[in-house]
Design a protein around this motif. Structure first.
Motif, PDB file in Angstrom:
ATOM      1  N   ILE A 135       0.854  -1.179   0.000  1.00  0.00           N
ATOM      2  CA  ILE A 135       0.000   0.000   0.000  1.00  0.00           C
ATOM      3  C   ILE A 135       0.888   1.225   0.000  1.00  0.00           C
ATOM      4  CG2 ILE A 135      -1.900   1.181   1.123  1.00  0.00           C
ATOM      5  CD1 ILE A 135      -2.421  -1.379   2.656  1.00  0.00           C
ATOM      6  N   GLU A 174      -5.068   6.888   0.793  1.00  0.00           N
ATOM      7  CA  GLU A 174      -6.108   7.358   1.695  1.00  0.00           C
ATOM      8  C   GLU A 174      -6.164   6.470   2.936  1.00  0.00           C
ATOM      9  OE1 GLU A 174      -9.896   7.756  -0.634  1.00  0.00           O
ATOM     10  OE2 GLU A 174      -8.546   6.790  -2.033  1.00  0.00           O
ATOM     11  N   ALA A 175      -6.528   7.083   4.054  1.00  0.00           N
ATOM     12  CA  ALA A 175      -6.658   6.332   5.294  1.00  0.00           C
ATOM     13  C   ALA A 175      -7.773   5.303   5.169  1.00  0.00           C
ATOM     14  CB  ALA A 175      -6.938   7.284   6.451  1.00  0.00           C
ATOM     15  N   VAL A 176      -8.847   5.670   4.459  1.00  0.00           N
ATOM     16  CA  VAL A 176     -10.001   4.779   4.384  1.00  0.00           C
ATOM     17  C   VAL A 176      -9.630   3.486   3.658  1.00  0.00           C
ATOM     18  CG1 VAL A 176     -12.290   4.508   3.382  1.00  0.00           C
ATOM     19  CG2 VAL A 176     -11.712   6.585   4.600  1.00  0.00           C
ATOM     20  N   THR A 177      -8.844   3.597   2.582  1.00  0.00           N
ATOM     21  CA  THR A 177      -8.430   2.398   1.858  1.00  0.00           C
ATOM     22  C   THR A 177      -7.646   1.465   2.778  1.00  0.00           C
ATOM     23  OG1 THR A 177      -8.223   3.817  -0.046  1.00  0.00           O
ATOM     24  CG2 THR A 177      -7.337   1.613  -0.259  1.00  0.00           C
ATOM     25  N   ILE A 200      -7.850   1.163   6.084  1.00  0.00           N
ATOM     26  CA  ILE A 200      -8.717   0.463   7.034  1.00  0.00           C
ATOM     27  C   ILE A 200      -9.490  -0.628   6.323  1.00  0.00           C
ATOM     28  CG2 ILE A 200     -10.410   0.765   8.873  1.00  0.00           C
ATOM     29  CD1 ILE A 200     -10.215   3.755   8.233  1.00  0.00           C
ATOM     30  N   LEU A 201      -9.978  -0.303   5.118  1.00  0.00           N
ATOM     31  CA  LEU A 201     -10.742  -1.292   4.369  1.00  0.00           C
ATOM     32  C   LEU A 201      -9.895  -2.521   4.111  1.00  0.00           C
ATOM     33  CD1 LEU A 201     -12.644   0.904   1.773  1.00  0.00           C
ATOM     34  CD2 LEU A 201     -13.644  -0.504   3.555  1.00  0.00           C
ATOM     35  N   ILE A 202      -8.616  -2.295   3.737  1.00  0.00           N
ATOM     36  CA  ILE A 202      -7.750  -3.434   3.454  1.00  0.00           C
ATOM     37  C   ILE A 202      -7.523  -4.243   4.727  1.00  0.00           C
ATOM     38  CG2 ILE A 202      -5.388  -4.055   2.833  1.00  0.00           C
ATOM     39  CD1 ILE A 202      -5.539  -1.952   0.672  1.00  0.00           C
ATOM     40  N   LEU A 246      -9.594  -4.551   7.189  1.00  0.00           N
ATOM     41  CA  LEU A 246     -10.824  -5.315   7.400  1.00  0.00           C
ATOM     42  C   LEU A 246     -10.859  -6.527   6.473  1.00  0.00           C
ATOM     43  CD1 LEU A 246     -13.539  -2.532   7.693  1.00  0.00           C
ATOM     44  CD2 LEU A 246     -12.845  -4.120   9.467  1.00  0.00           C
TER      45      LEU A 246
END
Lengths: 309, 370
Positions: free
Chosen positions: A89, A93-96, A98-100, A102
């Motif tokens: 990575i 983005e921070a969201v990506t 966290i999604l990864i 998860l």
């Protein structure tokens, strides 16, 4: 209230604190060195527990050996996650991110369930710690609780000085504080990121092994559906504990795990509305910690910038 | 010399403020063919029987709930892990309003959507200032907290036994059978997809996209970042709650367990995974994701090992999509469709081979699992 009851509850709380602390240390270590908020932490530990279950259940491997193998598999899973997924990575983005995390958690949870051949309901797990109880001046203590507390205290007592003094520990902290500067100083930051993942994942495996094989006391433990799903009742307190130190400070995270284990357990003794709503109080505490943005108190702005990028 | 000239786009005419989607695609051969194929797939379950209709309805209901993720995560870039808390609200409001009070279902849906606003405002006002994973953890915490409060109250959830939700009967039209109910959910999800597509084109929708791309830049352009995030969260909560009303009618017998720890968090994560695989920035994404995953799960319902195998593959696909394919399957379909339009014969054959290979693999697994 007799002292022995208070003491008993305190010991149960301390054991819970110890398990939360081991998870929280991993969360902090991984976040500091790689900037990944590891929501897959629980699932990586679960892979180790499933290894233990399979080894003790079918092949008759001695439980202690199986437990060691379980921790080893957790370490491997963590290293794999870092090498295959998280090291790829880029600064995004921070969201990506966290999604990864998860997704990695969901992946390991699915693999764990696959290894159990999709058994549903409750699976009985053999214990690996002695199931005896010790009578200490009127207070009955179970040996496994005592050992859990000792292992937790022991791992913190080894890890903190090691991080402070040893060569690898200092390199690890250098990577945590400034990845680029560490790289320029000749520290292989990728290697140390992997080391942080391995230590954190091993602790997660150990924490779950102490929790699940002893959830039913001397008879062993029960691995139920509740344990097979990666988020929920234990990862959230672990994050709460880590948030006390802003996901950055290990000593503060250890103090936090006392709040989410010991204090929460001792609230049983509090008057009625408080003792019934202990879980709600924990959730409120986590929300407040989130709003406080606790990381401000433990790191300089430059360090925070380095973590976010 | 560089022959490429920077194409200057003509200024678009001002879009209407109401969330009305843009024009329909031109009616050339490809789009007509695509529309007919999709239409056949959509009404297919009606001919395959009640079970297929039930699966179809389940996909449609999941797609409705997934649209809430599109709004809050796909458009606005905030990861909410509590969609199933809103679904639970919708489910139990439906149980009370439809079955106990004998309300028509659209009244129940409106009531549920209205009731979701205070809940999402409560969560939103507390957590909208939080960014990235702080917001995600906050929603996770709220999901657990709601499971321990709202969903543990017996008068609301009917205790361990749960409650019953009736499917609607509209005068002479009886929607209680699985086939009729499937049609109802299909129409609803299409309407909601249309509305969510329109939302993106609207003023607030463009504000959401700008907040996702860069909060500071958006604020500089005069976008109220906090308000935009809050609106996105409230809209997403309303969509998920409406989805909950349909979820209640789909299942008919509802209990509180899925909306409490540990299931509420897991369901939320599973939903996010299938929306991202389908394509979280497209209003069709949830529908595609739900169809891809639920068809497999329902076909292999009895083979538990395969179910977890599918879950593992899905999680791996999710990670792949995040790393390499940000548009998800919806983006891939769009890309391939453009390729086919550009060179129908060459790319059409390639796409047909890919589709046939997938069908063959699916059939092979199906045969092996029997």
């Amino acid at each position: 209230m007799p002292t022995s009851v208070v003491l008993q509850i305190a010991l149960i709380g301390l054991a819970k604190s110890g398990i939360i602390a081991m998870l929280a240390i991993g969360v902090v270590l991984i976040y500091r060195t790689t900037g990944v908020v590891n929501l897959a932490h629980w699932a990586i530990g679960l892979v180790g527990v499933v290894t233990y279950v399979l080894l003790t259940g079918e092949t008759g491997v001695p439980p202690l050996l199986a437990a060691a193998a379980g921790v080893a598999v957790s370490v491997l899973a963590g290293a794999l996650a870092q090498r295959v997924v998280f090291s790829r990575i880029g600064k995004g983005e921070a969201v990506t991110m966290i999604l990864i995390a998860l997704g990695v958690g969901a992946f390991f949870a699915a693999v764990a369930q696959m290894l159990l051949r999709g058994q549903r309901g409750e699976i009985l797990v053999a214990p690996f710690l002695p199931g005896e109880t010790i009578d200490l001046m009127g207070t009955v203590i179970s040996a496994s609780e005592l050992i859990t507390i000792l292992i937790a205290v022991g791992s913190a007592a080894v890890l903190l000085p090691w991080l402070k003094r040893s060569r690898s520990g200092r390199a690890l902290r250098a990577v945590a504080q400034n990845r680029e500067a560490a790289q320029l100083a000749g520290i292989d930051s990728a290697r140390y990121a992997e080391l942080a993942w391995m230590i954190g994942s091993g602790l997660a495996g150990l924490a779950l092994l102490l929790l699940i094989p002893h959830s039913a006391g001397a008879q062993g433990g029960v691995l139920s559906v509740v344990h097979l799903v990666p988020l929920g009742s234990l990862l959230l307190p672990a994050f709460g504990a880590a948030l006390v130190g802003g996901l950055i400070s290990l000593p503060a995270a250890l103090a936090g795990s006392l709040i989410f284990g010991l204090v929460q357990e001792l609230l049983i003794l509090a008057p009625a509305p408080i003792s019934d709503e202990r879980d709600i109080l924990a959730f409120v505490a986590i929300t407040v910690l989130l709003l406080l943005r606790t990381e401000r108190f433990f790191a300089s702005n430059a360090e925070l910038e380095a973590l976010r990028s | 010399m560089n022959t490429k000239v920077m194409a200057v786009k003509p200024a678009k005419p001002a879009k209407p403020e109401l969330p009305i989607p843009g024009r329909l695609p031109p009616a050339n051969g490809t789009t007509i063919l695509a529309a007919i194929t999709l239409g056949l797939i959509a009404i297919g379950p009606l001919f395959l029987g009640d079970f297929a209709s039930f699966v179809g309805a389940r996909i449609a209901v999941t797609a409705i709930v997934g649209l809430s993720i599109v709004v809050v995560t796909g458009y606005t870039g905030q990861l909410s892990l509590m969609p199933y808390t809103f679904v639970g609200l919708g489910v139990f409001v439906a149980a009370h309003a439809i079955t106990s009070w004998d309300w028509p279902f659209w009244f129940a849906a409106m009531l549920a959507a209205a009731l979701s606003v205070p809940l999402s405002l409560l969560v939103g006002l507390v957590s909208v200032r939080l960014r990235g994973f702080y917001f995600a953890i906050a929603t996770l915490t709220f999901a657990s907290a709601m499971g321990a409060t709202l969903f543990s109250w017996d008068f609301f959830t009917g205790g361990q036994k749960g409650l019953q939700v009736d499917r609607p009967v509209l005068g002479p039209i009886d929607l209680t059978s699985d086939r009729a109910f499937y049609l109802l959910t299909l129409v609803t999800v299409l309407a909601l997809v249309w509305m969510v597509m329109g939302l993106r084109e609207s003023r607030i929708g463009r504000a959401m996209t700008s907040v996702r791309e860069n909060e500071i830049a958006a604020a500089t352009m005069g976008v109220n970042v906090m308000k935009t995030k809050l609106v996105a969260f409230v809209v997403s909560g309303m969509i998920a709650t409406v989805g909950g009303v349909f979820q209640g009618m789909l299942l008919q017998q509802v209990t509180r367990t899925p909306y409490q720890t540990p299931f509420v968090e897991t369901l939320g994560v599973t939903l996010v995974i299938l929306v991202v695989v389908g394509g979280m920035r497209s209003a069709w994404g949830p529908f595609i994701g739900a169809a891809l995953i639920y068809v497999q799960l329902e076909v292999f319902r009895t083979a538990l090992f395969l179910q977890y195998f599918i879950a593992a593959i899905t999680a791996a696909a999710f990670i792949f999509v995040l790393l390499k394919l940000p548009g998800g399957v919806a983006g891939l379909i769009k890309h391939e469709a453009a390729q086919v339009r550009a060179a129908p014969l060459k790319n059409g054959i390639r796409v047909a081979i890919i589709i046939l290979a997938n069908v063959a693999v699916f059939y092979l697994i199906w045969e092996l699992s029997q």
